[in-house]
Design a protein around this motif. Structure first.
Motif, PDB file in Angstrom:
ATOM      1  N   ILE A 143      19.197   3.819   5.043  1.00 28.70           N
ATOM      2  CA  ILE A 143      18.982   2.562   5.758  1.00 28.70           C
ATOM      3  C   ILE A 143      18.827   1.461   4.721  1.00 28.70           C
ATOM      4  O   ILE A 143      18.136   1.642   3.720  1.00 28.70           O
ATOM      5  N   VAL A 144      19.458   0.313   4.939  1.00 31.85           N
ATOM      6  CA  VAL A 144      19.337  -0.816   4.011  1.00 31.85           C
ATOM      7  C   VAL A 144      18.080  -1.608   4.379  1.00 31.85           C
ATOM      8  O   VAL A 144      18.027  -2.234   5.440  1.00 31.85           O
ATOM      9  N   PRO A 145      17.025  -1.595   3.544  1.00 32.09           N
ATOM     10  CA  PRO A 145      15.783  -2.284   3.910  1.00 32.09           C
ATOM     11  C   PRO A 145      15.703  -3.702   3.340  1.00 32.09           C
ATOM     12  O   PRO A 145      15.999  -3.930   2.170  1.00 32.09           O
ATOM     13  N   HIS A 146      15.315  -4.645   4.182  1.00 35.09           N
ATOM     14  CA  HIS A 146      14.966  -5.995   3.755  1.00 35.09           C
ATOM     15  C   HIS A 146      13.515  -6.205   4.203  1.00 35.09           C
ATOM     16  O   HIS A 146      13.262  -6.750   5.277  1.00 35.09           O
ATOM     17  N   LEU A 147      12.582  -5.760   3.391  1.00 34.67           N
ATOM     18  CA  LEU A 147      11.190  -5.703   3.796  1.00 34.67           C
ATOM     19  C   LEU A 147      10.357  -6.735   3.055  1.00 34.67           C
ATOM     20  O   LEU A 147      10.359  -6.782   1.828  1.00 34.67           O
ATOM     21  N   GLU A 148       9.658  -7.558   3.828  1.00 32.51           N
ATOM     22  CA  GLU A 148       8.718  -8.507   3.256  1.00 32.51           C
ATOM     23  C   GLU A 148       7.367  -7.815   3.079  1.00 32.51           C
ATOM     24  O   GLU A 148       6.905  -7.092   3.970  1.00 32.51           O
ATOM     25  N   ILE A 149       6.727  -8.043   1.922  1.00 30.75           N
ATOM     26  CA  ILE A 149       5.427  -7.436   1.646  1.00 30.75           C
ATOM     27  C   ILE A 149       4.321  -8.464   1.858  1.00 30.75           C
ATOM     28  O   ILE A 149       4.363  -9.553   1.288  1.00 30.75           O
TER      29      ILE A 149
ATOM     30  N   LEU B  36      11.419   6.425   2.508  1.00 25.72           N
ATOM     31  CA  LEU B  36      12.078   7.116   3.617  1.00 25.72           C
ATOM     32  C   LEU B  36      13.318   6.356   4.093  1.00 25.72           C
ATOM     33  O   LEU B  36      14.298   6.981   4.525  1.00 25.72           O
ATOM     34  N   CYS B  37      13.294   5.029   4.001  1.00 26.19           N
ATOM     35  CA  CYS B  37      14.486   4.240   4.343  1.00 26.19           C
ATOM     36  C   CYS B  37      15.643   4.589   3.404  1.00 26.19           C
ATOM     37  O   CYS B  37      16.787   4.779   3.845  1.00 26.19           O
TER      38      CYS B  37
ATOM     39  N   ASP C 278       0.831  -1.200   0.000  1.00 23.42           N
ATOM     40  CA  ASP C 278       0.000   0.000   0.000  1.00 23.42           C
ATOM     41  C   ASP C 278       0.865   1.250   0.000  1.00 23.42           C
ATOM     42  O   ASP C 278       2.101   1.175  -0.002  1.00 23.42           O
ATOM     43  N   GLU C 279       0.210   2.398   0.003  1.00 19.04           N
ATOM     44  CA  GLU C 279       0.928   3.677  -0.068  1.00 19.04           C
ATOM     45  C   GLU C 279       1.837   3.890   1.131  1.00 19.04           C
ATOM     46  O   GLU C 279       2.962   4.383   1.006  1.00 19.04           O
ATOM     47  N   ALA C 280       1.374   3.505   2.332  1.00 23.90           N
ATOM     48  CA  ALA C 280       2.198   3.679   3.535  1.00 23.90           C
ATOM     49  C   ALA C 280       3.449   2.814   3.478  1.00 23.90           C
ATOM     50  O   ALA C 280       4.535   3.240   3.880  1.00 23.90           O
ATOM     51  N   GLY C 281       3.318   1.587   2.959  1.00 24.64           N
ATOM     52  CA  GLY C 281       4.476   0.716   2.815  1.00 24.64           C
ATOM     53  C   GLY C 281       5.479   1.276   1.825  1.00 24.64           C
ATOM     54  O   GLY C 281       6.700   1.234   2.052  1.00 24.64           O
ATOM     55  N   GLN C 282       4.982   1.816   0.724  1.00 22.16           N
ATOM     56  CA  GLN C 282       5.868   2.434  -0.267  1.00 22.16           C
ATOM     57  C   GLN C 282       6.592   3.640   0.329  1.00 22.16           C
ATOM     58  O   GLN C 282       7.769   3.876   0.041  1.00 22.16           O
ATOM     59  N   LYS C 283       5.880   4.380   1.183  1.00 25.21           N
ATOM     60  CA  LYS C 283       6.490   5.551   1.810  1.00 25.21           C
ATOM     61  C   LYS C 283       7.603   5.132   2.767  1.00 25.21           C
ATOM     62  O   LYS C 283       8.660   5.788   2.832  1.00 25.21           O
ATOM     63  N   ILE C 284       7.398   4.040   3.518  1.00 29.20           N
ATOM     64  CA  ILE C 284       8.451   3.538   4.401  1.00 29.20           C
ATOM     65  C   ILE C 284       9.689   3.179   3.600  1.00 29.20           C
ATOM     66  O   ILE C 284      10.826   3.523   3.976  1.00 29.20           O
ATOM     67  N   GLN C 285       9.505   2.496   2.486  1.00 33.75           N
ATOM     68  CA  GLN C 285      10.655   2.134   1.645  1.00 33.75           C
ATOM     69  C   GLN C 285      11.388   3.378   1.155  1.00 33.75           C
ATOM     70  O   GLN C 285      12.619   3.435   1.189  1.00 33.75           O
TER      71      GLN C 285
END
Length: 308
Positions: free
Chosen positions: A91-97, A85-86, A76-83
């Motif tokens: 910050i190196v993100p390893h984010l599961e969707i 901002l990381c 969603d939009e909030a998840g995309q925003k977190i990515q």
């Protein structure tokens, strides 16, 4: 006391936990709604900030260390925003969707810098998403100097015991910001950092410093921790370690907003302990960082320059 910024820059900190987006709508209030007895806010500015475990990673970067973030977001939009901002914060993100949930979002409406309302969106991740995340954990731990577990009870750390056991096997320090009253899941960590309310939930109320010391040391022994840090707001913070009790009085000159202060304290402890600093010295820097960040509005950071 020297802040070892050049050594800190070489350290890699892994943060695993519940990811959040903190959204702020700022405006002016000059009338009451004719529909209901509530203020009408004319929104003039919007701002998104990294929250939860994301804010721990953001503070780690601000203090100079390298930060990797492992967690779960929605599609969603909030998840995309977190990515986004990381990446902005390096910050190196390893984010599961997890396409079946909403990213945890805390939306705050403020009028003249006063919070009027907070609206939360959150859902716990599905088991298959947790399993995908857990497949990444060991490989990530292997390449870092310190593991930080940021538990906001949103479900990402459901299987935290396995993470702690593996990091301990590898000799990697494990710092935990806990949630809830069942601390057995944190057994074997290096440090657990409850605030005053969380400590009472875990061990019950205390009436004297001696009683707190007795309860804290018993909890530390029961969980096989190296140390237990109780953050106590205006009373400062107290560390209970194998080699003694260390207390730091609160340093805040003016408390403006305490949201996210625990994240800053945890991040400061992570980067200082990564340099093999003693517990007593590390909580000195953490206390100073906490005193700075509560003077800022909302979820904020403290930089190495501010500390120095």
């Amino acid at each position: 006391m020297h802040f070892p910024i050049e050594t800190i820059k070489t350290k890699k900190i892994l943060v695993i936990g519940d990811l959040m987006l903190d959204r702020y709508w700022f405006g002016e209030v000059d009338r009451i709604s004719p529909e209901a007895p509530v203020p009408v806010v004319h929104v003039a500015r919007k701002e998104d900030r990294l929250g939860g475990a994301c804010n721990v990673a953001r503070n780690i970067r601000a203090l100079g260390a390298q930060a990797t973030l492992l967690g779960i977001i929605g599609n969603d939009e909030a998840g995309q925003k977190i990515q986004a901002l990381c990446h902005e914060a390096d910050i190196v993100p390893h984010l599961e969707i997890d396409a079946h949930i909403d990213t945890t979002l805390k939306m705050r409406v403020l009028g003249r810098q006063q919070q009027l309302l907070r609206v939360d969106f959150e859902q716990k991740p599905r088991m298959d998403t947790l399993e995908r995340l857990n497949h990444q954990v060991r490989a990530c731990i292997d390449h870092h100097d310190v593991l930080v577990l940021s538990d906001y009870n949103k479900g990402v750390l459901t299987q935290v015991q396995g993470m702690i056991a593996y990091a301990r096997e590898k000799g990697i320090p494990i710092l935990v910001d806990p949630k809830g009253n069942d601390y057995q899941k944190y057994r074997g960590a290096s440090l657990v950092t409850p605030n005053r309310t969380e400590m009472m939930q875990a061990v019950g109320a205390w009436h004297t410093e001696d009683e707190l010391t007795q309860k804290a040391n018993k909890l530390r022994d029961d969980l096989h921790l190296d140390a237990l840090l109780v953050t106590r707001s205006e009373q400062g913070m107290t560390l209970f370690a194998k080699d003694g009790r260390f207390h730091e009085d609160a340093q805040a000159h003016e408390v403006y907003d305490v949201s996210g202060a625990g994240d800053t304290v945890l991040a400061t402890l992570a980067v200082t302990r990564a340099t093999d600093m003693s517990w007593e010295q590390a909580i000195g820097w953490a206390n100073k960082a906490g005193g700075i960040v509560v003077g800022k509005l909302g979820t904020s950071i403290v930089t190495a320059e501010e500390l120095i």
